[in-house]
Scaffold this active site. Structure first.
Site, PDB file in Angstrom:
ATOM      1  N   GLU A 151       9.720   4.507   0.416  1.00 47.33           N
ATOM      2  CA  GLU A 151       9.879   5.632  -0.388  1.00 47.33           C
ATOM      3  C   GLU A 151       8.941   6.305  -1.098  1.00 47.33           C
ATOM      4  O   GLU A 151       8.645   7.468  -1.358  1.00 47.33           O
ATOM      5  CB  GLU A 151      10.579   5.164  -1.947  1.00 47.33           C
ATOM      6  CG  GLU A 151      12.039   4.791  -1.508  1.00 47.33           C
ATOM      7  CD  GLU A 151      11.955   3.429  -0.749  1.00 47.33           C
ATOM      8  OE1 GLU A 151      13.178   3.142   0.049  1.00 47.33           O
ATOM      9  OE2 GLU A 151      11.031   2.689  -0.810  1.00 47.33           O
ATOM     10  N   GLU A 183       1.181  -1.570  -0.182  1.00 48.96           N
ATOM     11  CA  GLU A 183       0.388  -0.141  -0.137  1.00 48.96           C
ATOM     12  C   GLU A 183       0.626   0.884   0.257  1.00 48.96           C
ATOM     13  O   GLU A 183       0.687   2.571   0.819  1.00 48.96           O
ATOM     14  CB  GLU A 183      -0.865   0.477   0.957  1.00 48.96           C
ATOM     15  CG  GLU A 183      -2.130  -1.252   1.079  1.00 48.96           C
ATOM     16  CD  GLU A 183      -3.448  -1.140   1.398  1.00 48.96           C
ATOM     17  OE1 GLU A 183      -3.802   0.552   1.911  1.00 48.96           O
ATOM     18  OE2 GLU A 183      -4.106  -2.056   2.167  1.00 48.96           O
TER      19      GLU A 183
END
Length: 391
Positions: free
Chosen positions: A379, A375
């Site tokens: 990053e 999800e």
């Protein structure tokens, strides 16, 4: 809701829900978790118990078979379940957040009446097919297509890493697909992405063999294939061409729920470590008497506390109708890292026993890594936070 950030200050209805789920987790989930993890089996009896408690219907109105609660209540339930078993928690999170919530948010009245009662009751599960081999965060990589043929959509393509997509009670998967293309002013091709509900008994739909995963072994996860899958045009979910944009809203909400799940994992590692540190003897003393162990567990508790405050704050903003995208990304990032860090420290505290699969901390060690990936990776969260700062 801002006072929820102060620990121990939950209103009675929320506190009672959390206690009820905590008791269920200890009484029903904990005794079978190790075996389901070892056997890689889906815990149907646990899911049935959650359904009886109404957990799958927490944030949905009573008119659709729900409990009339809110998203924060769902998060509290996820936190309590994840202390014991992340596979069970992600089954609930995906069933509600990815299976049912898109239909509730964007479905027509007819679609809601058809699907929500069975999803909210836990009688059925739904999945959401977004990710492909070359497409996840990058919508332009979507290769699955849905072409019009009379009154039907004809879907071809594949999806991967889809939760709750192949169980005996999975009844639908909503998929993102390219439904058209247009050319931009600079000559680039822009894909029109829409979402379409696909009942799992539709010819041409196949849930391929389940993945052999590092963790979440009792969670159902499959690649999917679509070969000339025909569904009515009425199965279009939401406005045509808004499928990906709508799902981004679902992901924003889902990040708060994943943060809650991660907090549960982080706190579960604290709880198990405290218990073990009081029982384990070394050099004539319980290891919890040694400052090295005390400080390690204290840092673990601080991580869980901070992450909980972050998801409480994000949930408060969401329920107040205020912008919450940045807060959700912060909560998801902090909580997932807390879960992974706490799992590593808890395993170290348990020593050799922490490397044995029957111990809860070993499962948290294997399970928690995906929290930094699913999800929206860490990053991606950093990118979203920077974007919200106008960078």
């Amino acid at each position: 809701m801002t006072d929820f950030i102060a620990q121990g200050n939950l209103p009675d209805e929320y506190a009672d829900l959390a206690k009820g789920v905590r008791d269920f987790a200890q009484r029903v989930v904990a005794p079978v978790s190790a075996q389901h993890d070892k056997d890689h089996t889906f815990p149907y009896e646990v899911v049935s118990g959650m359904a009886e408690m109404g957990l799958f219907g927490i944030p949905f109105p009573e008119e659709f078979g729900g409990m009339g609660g809110d998203y924060f209540a769902l998060c509290l339930a996820l936190e309590e379940l994840a202390k014991v078993d992340q596979s069970v928690a992600i089954t609930l999170e995906a069933g509600v957040g990815l299976g049912a919530m898109p239909i509730y948010r964007f479905g027509s009245q007819e679609q809601k009446e058809q699907w929500l009662p069975m999803l909210a009751s836990g009688e059925a599960l739904g999945g959401f097919g977004l990710t492909e081999a070359g497409a996840g965060s990058d919508a332009s990589g979507t290769r699955t297509t849905a072409k019009e043929d009379g009154d039907e959509w004809v879907i071809n393509g594949s999806k991967q890493f889809i939760t709750n997509s192949g169980t005996d009670i999975t009844k639908l998967v909503t998929v993102t697909a390219v439904t058209g293309e247009s050319q931009t002013a600079d000559g680039r091709v822009k894909k029109e992405i829409s979402t379409i509900i696909v009942p799992t008994n539709t010819p041409g739909f196949t849930a391929e063999p389940a993945y052999d995963k590092v963790g979440w072994n009792a969670s159902d996860t499959h690649p999917l294939s679509f070969s000339d899958v025909r569904v009515p045009k009425a199965n279009l979910l939401g406005e045509r061409g808004r499928g990906y944009a709508n799902f981004l809203r679902i992901l924003d909400e889902g990040r708060i729920a994943i943060a809650a799940l991660a907090v549960g994992a982080a706190q579960g590692c604290v709880d198990e470590s405290v218990k073990y540190a009081k029982e384990r003897q070394a050099f004539g003393h319980a290891i919890g008497e040694y400052q090295a162990i005390q400080f390690k567990i204290a840092r673990m508790e601080a991580r869980a506390h901070t992450a909980r405050s972050a998801y409480y704050n994000a949930a408060a903003l969401m329920l107040a109708g205020k912008p919450f995208k940045k807060a959700a990304s912060i909560a998801k990032m902090i909580a997932s890292e807390a879960a992974m860090d706490n799992a590593r420290d808890a395993t170290q505290i348990h020593g050799g026993y922490g490397f044995m699969n029957e111990y809860v901390v070993s499962r948290h060690y294997r399970d928690s890594k995906i929290l930094e990936i699913g999800e929206g990776t860490t990053e991606v969260q950093l990118m979203l936070i920077a974007r919200e700062l106008s960078l």
